[in-house]
Design a protein around this motif. Structure first.
Motif, PDB file in Angstrom:
ATOM      1  N   PRO A 361       1.010  -1.229   0.016  1.00  0.00           N
ATOM      2  CA  PRO A 361       0.031  -0.057  -0.161  1.00  0.00           C
ATOM      3  C   PRO A 361       0.963   1.173  -0.066  1.00  0.00           C
ATOM      4  O   PRO A 361       1.938   1.183   0.308  1.00  0.00           O
ATOM      5  CB  PRO A 361      -0.979   0.084   1.369  1.00  0.00           C
ATOM      6  N   VAL A 362       0.138   2.308  -0.582  1.00  0.00           N
ATOM      7  CA  VAL A 362       1.057   3.496  -0.565  1.00  0.00           C
ATOM      8  C   VAL A 362      -0.004   4.523   0.237  1.00  0.00           C
ATOM      9  O   VAL A 362      -0.878   5.438  -0.456  1.00  0.00           O
ATOM     10  CB  VAL A 362       1.251   4.011  -2.155  1.00  0.00           C
ATOM     11  N   PRO A 363       0.336   4.676   1.542  1.00  0.00           N
ATOM     12  CA  PRO A 363      -0.571   5.720   2.165  1.00  0.00           C
ATOM     13  C   PRO A 363      -0.028   7.126   2.001  1.00  0.00           C
ATOM     14  O   PRO A 363       1.053   7.521   1.934  1.00  0.00           O
ATOM     15  CB  PRO A 363      -0.425   5.338   3.585  1.00  0.00           C
ATOM     16  N   VAL A 364      -1.112   7.927   1.641  1.00  0.00           N
ATOM     17  CA  VAL A 364      -1.023   9.327   1.631  1.00  0.00           C
ATOM     18  C   VAL A 364      -1.899  10.247   2.389  1.00  0.00           C
ATOM     19  O   VAL A 364      -2.972   9.549   3.090  1.00  0.00           O
ATOM     20  CB  VAL A 364      -1.265   9.693   0.169  1.00  0.00           C
ATOM     21  N   TRP A 365      -1.800  11.465   2.599  1.00  0.00           N
ATOM     22  CA  TRP A 365      -2.683  12.511   3.238  1.00  0.00           C
ATOM     23  C   TRP A 365      -3.569  13.052   2.352  1.00  0.00           C
ATOM     24  O   TRP A 365      -3.300  13.427   1.169  1.00  0.00           O
ATOM     25  CB  TRP A 365      -1.933  13.424   4.074  1.00  0.00           C
ATOM     26  N   GLY A 395      -0.710   4.145 -12.924  1.00  0.00           N
ATOM     27  CA  GLY A 395       0.504   3.882 -12.272  1.00  0.00           C
ATOM     28  C   GLY A 395       0.753   4.708 -11.071  1.00  0.00           C
ATOM     29  O   GLY A 395       0.276   5.762 -10.887  1.00  0.00           O
ATOM     30  N   VAL A 396       1.394   3.942  -9.994  1.00  0.00           N
ATOM     31  CA  VAL A 396       1.709   4.920  -8.709  1.00  0.00           C
ATOM     32  C   VAL A 396       2.972   4.509  -8.301  1.00  0.00           C
ATOM     33  O   VAL A 396       3.404   3.439  -8.258  1.00  0.00           O
ATOM     34  CB  VAL A 396       0.601   4.211  -7.473  1.00  0.00           C
ATOM     35  N   THR A 397       3.615   5.651  -7.882  1.00  0.00           N
ATOM     36  CA  THR A 397       4.929   5.536  -7.551  1.00  0.00           C
ATOM     37  C   THR A 397       5.344   6.333  -6.255  1.00  0.00           C
ATOM     38  O   THR A 397       4.763   7.304  -6.213  1.00  0.00           O
ATOM     39  CB  THR A 397       6.074   5.998  -8.739  1.00  0.00           C
ATOM     40  N   ALA A 398       6.195   5.733  -5.527  1.00  0.00           N
ATOM     41  CA  ALA A 398       6.387   6.534  -4.248  1.00  0.00           C
ATOM     42  C   ALA A 398       7.819   6.973  -4.154  1.00  0.00           C
ATOM     43  O   ALA A 398       8.598   5.903  -4.263  1.00  0.00           O
ATOM     44  CB  ALA A 398       5.985   5.751  -2.971  1.00  0.00           C
ATOM     45  N   LYS A 399       8.186   8.195  -4.177  1.00  0.00           N
ATOM     46  CA  LYS A 399       9.592   8.363  -3.925  1.00  0.00           C
ATOM     47  C   LYS A 399       9.561   9.611  -2.919  1.00  0.00           C
ATOM     48  O   LYS A 399       8.944  10.828  -3.183  1.00  0.00           O
ATOM     49  CB  LYS A 399       9.979   8.947  -5.300  1.00  0.00           C
ATOM     50  N   GLY A 400      10.568   9.375  -2.065  1.00  0.00           N
ATOM     51  CA  GLY A 400      10.728  10.763  -0.989  1.00  0.00           C
ATOM     52  C   GLY A 400       9.376  10.905  -0.445  1.00  0.00           C
ATOM     53  O   GLY A 400       8.663  10.177   0.222  1.00  0.00           O
ATOM     54  N   ALA A 401       9.000  12.084  -0.279  1.00  0.00           N
ATOM     55  CA  ALA A 401       7.674  12.612   0.529  1.00  0.00           C
ATOM     56  C   ALA A 401       6.446  12.631  -0.297  1.00  0.00           C
ATOM     57  O   ALA A 401       5.392  13.000   0.160  1.00  0.00           O
ATOM     58  CB  ALA A 401       8.178  13.847   1.061  1.00  0.00           C
ATOM     59  N   LYS A 402       6.500  12.310  -1.733  1.00  0.00           N
ATOM     60  CA  LYS A 402       5.671  12.433  -2.389  1.00  0.00           C
ATOM     61  C   LYS A 402       5.133  11.031  -3.122  1.00  0.00           C
ATOM     62  O   LYS A 402       6.104  10.397  -3.496  1.00  0.00           O
ATOM     63  CB  LYS A 402       5.833  13.409  -3.633  1.00  0.00           C
ATOM     64  N   ALA A 403       3.901  10.836  -3.500  1.00  0.00           N
ATOM     65  CA  ALA A 403       3.472   9.570  -4.406  1.00  0.00           C
ATOM     66  C   ALA A 403       2.617  10.388  -5.362  1.00  0.00           C
ATOM     67  O   ALA A 403       2.317  11.360  -5.457  1.00  0.00           O
ATOM     68  CB  ALA A 403       2.290   8.954  -3.578  1.00  0.00           C
ATOM     69  N   THR A 404       3.278   9.820  -6.561  1.00  0.00           N
ATOM     70  CA  THR A 404       3.010  10.337  -8.036  1.00  0.00           C
ATOM     71  C   THR A 404       1.878   9.220  -8.635  1.00  0.00           C
ATOM     72  O   THR A 404       2.335   8.194  -8.798  1.00  0.00           O
ATOM     73  CB  THR A 404       4.140  10.385  -8.944  1.00  0.00           C
TER      74      THR A 404
END
Length: 476
Positions: A361-365, A395-404
């Motif tokens: 999972p890619v949790p975001v705020w 597509g979902v990518t997680a890098k650093g403080a951001k999810a794209t």
């Protein structure tokens, strides 16, 4: 004075005048005291010299020394050098000799001094302003000392010596200083008034221009601007702030006019269609066998109106929210749920879904409902403009403080000049007008508004038959 120019001018002149008055009064007082002190020291010194000379000269009690030519010449020289009067009196206070340096003051001889003055001198000294009980026609500054000598080892009072100077000389010096100070103060006040007048007018003129421009702006002349020139002070900042405000309001008015025009156009077209076909059915222009077809068109246009109103209400709600609600959720799950909702549209076009999603999972705020609407609008838009049998990319990518998040499709390219306009309200590219007859042109604008409220970004690229929308979210 109600104007800023008048108040500043009055303040400047008052401060300068008050400063000079205070400095002038202080300087005059100090100068007067210094002159008095200097004259007192001089008179005391001369009186002390005379007393010492006399005490050394007097040998007996008969007092014959007062009448000797040598003694009188000495007193005359002291009086002439110090520009004063010298008076010698007996211990009882009777004047025996008086000189002004150039002449003997015979009218003073054998005149008794006041008992109070004699007692003061015998007691040590007398210093003060006096007319000697009318002997002088004007007040003079006088110093009196006793003349003592030792007779058989015992102090003996031989007489009294008084040295006086005209007080008019002291007052004259004070008046001259006061006059110089007054002339200088008036000159400085005049110069300060001229400088203050020029600077006050220079500072108030731009403010008057801002006020005049504001009045014109209030009358609807939105193209009015204030000439800042080379000013970089607070007034220049005020003029720049006014120009920035005017520019912002002008753009807002332009957007408002465009919004009203777009809404009017979007409402007019379906309403005209609905009214025309309904009237055709009612007056018999449309034959009965075609009524169902036109009723379906009326139903479609009615639903389009409903979508337009609903989208405008959603947009109003989004713009009224001060900030997005923050909660933690999985963006991959949200994206998949939005895709499942549009499954029928995907199958209708025969699209192949290429999902590049991470296993974890890619949790975001963010506001999950609002981001769900973002995903739904972008997917719906991508499906709508995909070519038959094309590929729908996720597509979902997680890098650093951001999810794209990336959503792409295969279809006609969006022209470069249109790519920056597709997020505007009611904007439709020319090619999309034939492909999206049911759209109202608010979907991508709502997407942009939601992401702006989250302080996130979205970009669009299109080329070689592939169009991509990419937006960011803050990772939890």
């Amino acid at each position: 004075m109600k104007t800023m120019y008048g108040r500043q001018f009055a303040t400047m002149v008052s401060m300068v005048l008050l400063s000079f008055l205070m400095l002038g009064a202080s300087f005059a007082t100090l100068s007067y005291q210094y002159t008095i002190r200097d004259k007192k020291d001089t008179l005391e010194q001369n009186a002390r010299y005379i007393a010492q000379f006399t005490s050394n000269s007097v040998i007996a009690e008969d007092g014959e020394v007062w009448r000797t030519a040598e003694f009188q010449n000495y007193l005359s020289s002291v009086a002439k050098v110090s520009d004063s009067h010298v008076i010698v009196a007996t211990p009882e206070g009777v004047i025996v000799y008086a000189t002004s340096g150039s002449a003997t003051l015979r009218q003073f001889q054998n005149v008794p001094l006041s008992r109070q003055m004699v007692d003061a001198i015998v007691g040590g000294s007398f210093v003060g302003m006096t007319t000697l009980d009318g002997l002088y026609s004007e007040t003079r500054y006088l110093v009196g000392l006793p003349i003592t000598t030792a007779l058989n080892g015992t102090p003996y009072l031989q007489g009294l010596v008084l040295v006086s100077a005209s007080a008019s000389n002291i007052s004259g010096v004070w008046r001259d200083l006061s006059a110089i100070l007054l002339v200088t103060a008036l000159a400085v006040v005049l110069i300060a008034a001229i400088i203050s007048s020029v600077t006050s007018m220079r500072q108030s003129q731009p403010i008057k221009e801002v006020a005049a421009a504001a009045r014109q702006f209030g009358l609807g002349q939105l193209d009015v601007r204030v000439d800042v020139g080379s000013r970089r002070d607070e007034v220049g900042e005020l003029a720049e702030a006014f120009n920035a405000m005017a520019e912002s309001l002008s753009k807002s008015e332009q957007r408002r006019s465009e919004f009203i025009a777009n809404v009017s156009h979007e409402l007019k077209t379906p309403m005209t269609t609905i009214a025309g076909f309904a009237d055709g059915i009612l007056d018999g222009t449309i034959p009965p066998e075609q009524e169902r077809h036109y009723l379906e068109i009326i139903s479609s246009e009615t639903r389009r109106l409903s979508r337009l109103v609903r989208s405008m209400l959603d947009l109003s709600r989004l713009q009224s929210d001060e900030r997005a609600a923050q909660q933690q959720f999985d963006i991959c799950e949200t994206l998949v749920r939005a895709l499942v909702t549009l499954e029928s549209k995907v199958n209708a076009k025969g699209l192949e879904v290429n999902a590049q999603l991470p296993d974890e999972p890619v949790p975001v705020w963010g506001d999950q409902d609002a981001i769900t609407q973002v995903c739904y609008n972008l997917l719906d838009n991508a499906i709508k403009f995909s070519q038959e049998g094309g590929t729908l990319g996720l597509g979902v990518t997680a890098k650093g403080a951001k999810a794209t998040v990336t959503i792409s499709n295969q279809g006609a390219d969006i022209p470069p000049e249109e790519q920056q306009l597709i997020f505007d309200r009611f904007h439709k590219t020319d090619y999309s007008r034939s492909a999206d007859r049911d759209g109202v042109g608010l979907g991508l604008y709502i997407v942009k508004t939601i992401l702006n409220s989250h302080k996130e970004t979205i970009t669009c690229t299109s080329g070689d038959g592939v169009t991509k929308f990419v937006f960011t979210l803050t990772r939890a």
